[in-house]
Design a protein around this motif. Structure first.
Motif, short mmCIF file in Angstrom:
data_model
loop_
_atom_site.label_atom_id
_atom_site.label_comp_id
_atom_site.label_asym_id
_atom_site.label_seq_id
_atom_site.Cartn_x
_atom_site.Cartn_y
_atom_site.Cartn_z
N ARG A 198 0.83 -1.20 0.00
CA ARG A 198 0.00 0.00 0.00
C ARG A 198 0.86 1.25 0.00
O ARG A 198 0.50 2.27 -0.61
CB ARG A 198 -0.92 -0.04 1.23
N GLU A 199 2.01 1.24 0.66
CA GLU A 199 2.86 2.41 0.72
C GLU A 199 3.67 2.60 -0.55
O GLU A 199 3.93 3.72 -0.98
CB GLU A 199 3.82 2.31 1.92
N ALA A 200 4.07 1.49 -1.20
CA ALA A 200 4.94 1.60 -2.38
C ALA A 200 4.16 1.97 -3.64
O ALA A 200 4.72 2.59 -4.54
CB ALA A 200 5.69 0.29 -2.60
N ALA A 201 2.91 1.58 -3.74
CA ALA A 201 2.12 1.85 -4.95
C ALA A 201 1.86 3.34 -5.08
O ALA A 201 1.61 4.03 -4.09
CB ALA A 201 0.81 1.07 -4.91
N ARG A 202 1.88 3.84 -6.32
CA ARG A 202 1.67 5.26 -6.56
C ARG A 202 0.23 5.58 -6.95
O ARG A 202 -0.38 6.46 -6.37
CB ARG A 202 2.61 5.74 -7.66
N VAL A 203 -0.30 4.86 -7.94
CA VAL A 203 -1.63 5.16 -8.44
C VAL A 203 -2.60 4.03 -8.14
O VAL A 203 -3.67 4.25 -7.57
CB VAL A 203 -1.59 5.44 -9.96
N THR A 204 -2.23 2.82 -8.54
CA THR A 204 -3.10 1.67 -8.33
C THR A 204 -2.29 0.52 -7.74
O THR A 204 -1.06 0.46 -7.89
CB THR A 204 -3.75 1.20 -9.64
N ILE A 205 -2.99 -0.41 -7.10
CA ILE A 205 -2.38 -1.63 -6.56
C ILE A 205 -2.93 -2.81 -7.35
O ILE A 205 -4.12 -3.12 -7.25
CB ILE A 205 -2.70 -1.79 -5.06
N PRO A 206 -2.11 -3.48 -8.15
CA PRO A 206 -2.60 -4.66 -8.86
C PRO A 206 -2.71 -5.85 -7.92
O PRO A 206 -1.78 -6.15 -7.16
CB PRO A 206 -1.54 -4.89 -9.94
N ILE A 207 -3.84 -6.52 -7.97
CA ILE A 207 -4.09 -7.68 -7.12
C ILE A 207 -4.38 -8.89 -8.00
O ILE A 207 -5.21 -8.81 -8.92
CB ILE A 207 -5.28 -7.42 -6.17
N LYS A 208 -3.70 -9.97 -7.73
CA LYS A 208 -3.89 -11.20 -8.49
C LYS A 208 -4.74 -12.18 -7.67
O LYS A 208 -4.46 -12.41 -6.49
CB LYS A 208 -2.54 -11.83 -8.81
N ILE A 209 -5.76 -12.74 -8.31
CA ILE A 209 -6.60 -13.76 -7.70
C ILE A 209 -6.29 -15.08 -8.39
O ILE A 209 -6.28 -15.16 -9.61
CB ILE A 209 -8.09 -13.41 -7.80
N LYS A 210 -6.05 -16.07 -7.60
CA LYS A 210 -5.62 -17.36 -8.13
C LYS A 210 -6.66 -17.94 -9.08
O LYS A 210 -7.85 -17.87 -8.84
CB LYS A 210 -5.38 -18.33 -6.96
N ASN A 211 -6.15 -18.50 -10.19
CA ASN A 211 -6.97 -19.16 -11.22
C ASN A 211 -7.88 -18.19 -11.97
O ASN A 211 -8.89 -18.61 -12.54
CB ASN A 211 -7.80 -20.29 -10.62
N ARG A 212 -7.55 -16.90 -11.96
CA ARG A 212 -8.31 -15.91 -12.73
C ARG A 212 -7.36 -15.10 -13.58
O ARG A 212 -6.28 -14.71 -13.12
CB ARG A 212 -9.13 -14.99 -11.82
N SER A 213 -7.78 -14.85 -14.82
CA SER A 213 -6.93 -14.10 -15.74
C SER A 213 -6.98 -12.60 -15.42
O SER A 213 -7.96 -12.12 -14.85
CB SER A 213 -7.39 -14.34 -17.19
N PHE A 214 -5.93 -11.93 -15.79
CA PHE A 214 -5.78 -10.49 -15.59
C PHE A 214 -5.72 -10.15 -14.10
O PHE A 214 -6.00 -10.97 -13.23
CB PHE A 214 -6.89 -9.70 -16.28
N PHE A 215 -5.32 -8.91 -13.85
CA PHE A 215 -5.21 -8.42 -12.49
C PHE A 215 -6.45 -7.61 -12.12
O PHE A 215 -7.12 -7.03 -12.98
CB PHE A 215 -3.97 -7.52 -12.34
N TYR A 216 -6.73 -7.56 -10.83
CA TYR A 216 -7.74 -6.66 -10.31
C TYR A 216 -7.04 -5.39 -9.81
O TYR A 216 -5.89 -5.44 -9.37
CB TYR A 216 -8.52 -7.32 -9.18
N VAL A 217 -7.73 -4.27 -9.89
CA VAL A 217 -7.11 -2.98 -9.64
C VAL A 217 -7.73 -2.33 -8.41
O VAL A 217 -8.96 -2.17 -8.33
CB VAL A 217 -7.28 -2.04 -10.86
N VAL A 218 -6.88 -1.97 -7.46
CA VAL A 218 -7.29 -1.21 -6.28
C VAL A 218 -6.75 0.20 -6.44
O VAL A 218 -5.53 0.42 -6.43
CB VAL A 218 -6.76 -1.85 -4.98
#
Length: 241
Positions: A198-218
């Motif tokens: 959370r501290e290192a991210a600048r604009v968005t935090i990419p989150i990976k969910i197992k067995n799902r394509s593409f990243f989710y964006v926080v």
């Protein structure tokens, strides 16, 4: 008279501070020193626990087994995604119409061979030829479809709420939908991996969910309603084999 009294009292104190008396007092107090030291340590541990206790910052000291549902994060901005999807739909319709127009309207008009060198470069191109007509039609359709696909995938992967469920074993990931409805899925905590802290991210935090394509964006513009609990559940980076 006063000087005599002062002299007498000083002599009495000096006499009591003789080497023999000093050694006697130290010998009496030495057995009590471990007891005093242990009491001092106990007082420091009870009075200064909140200020200097480094153990409280360790991950395994965070109680993630919550007794009720806890919201970790929210980003409530439906207007932006509504405008984004309206733009994507209009672009798809525009490029789709252009594709239809190119395929059905362009006619094969060969360029005269005699004076072709005197014509400009764009006048020497026969857009009605099959390779040009089909190419323009396919390219136009792909541009419109690509804009729509990108906008919809970005919407479907944008996190609106993160809710840690009772017991701390699962997280409800709520994302936006293209037509305004939310999409909700429950994911085990150990199947979520944040690619950045959370501290290192600048604009968005990419989150990976197992067995799902593409990243989710926080999005960092959102509010971390329980930042500490987020860091030790969803915000941790996990490696899966």
């Amino acid at each position: 008279m006063i000087l005599r009294l002062l002299t007498t009292s000083i002599q009495h104190r000096v006499a009591t501070l003789s080497p023999g008396n000093v050694l006697t007092r130290i010998a009496v107090q030495i057995p009590k020193f471990p007891i005093v030291l242990s009491q001092l340590r106990a007082n420091l541990s009870t009075t200064g626990r909140l200020a200097v206790n480094p153990v409280a910052t360790r991950a395994y000291d965070i109680n993630t087994k919550v007794v009720k549902d806890v919201m970790l994060y929210k980003y409530d901005n439906p207007r932006f995604y509504r405008i984004l999807n309206i733009f994507a739909i209009t672009q798809f319709l525009f490029w789709g119409y252009l594709s239809h127009f190119a395929y059905n309207t362009l006619r094969d008009t060969p360029v005269p061979e005699g004076n072709s060198e005197e014509l400009a470069w764009y006048e020497r191109i026969n857009l009605g030829e099959n390779k040009y007509r089909n190419g323009i039609a396919i390219m136009s359709f792909l541009i419109g479809y690509g804009i729509l696909f990108t906008a919809w995938m970005f919407t479907l992967r944008s996190v609106r709420f993160l809710i840690l469920r009772k017991g701390g074993e699962k997280v409800s990931v709520v994302t936006y939908g293209p037509f305004g409805k939310n999409r909700i899925m429950e994911v085990p905590v150990n199947c979520i991996s944040a690619q950045e802290s959370r501290e290192a991210a600048r604009v968005t935090i990419p989150i990976k969910i197992k067995n799902r394509s593409f990243f989710y964006v926080v999005d960092k513009k959102g509010e971390f309603t329980n930042a500490r609990l987020y860091d030790y559940t969803v915000g941790m980076r996990r490696n899966w084999k």
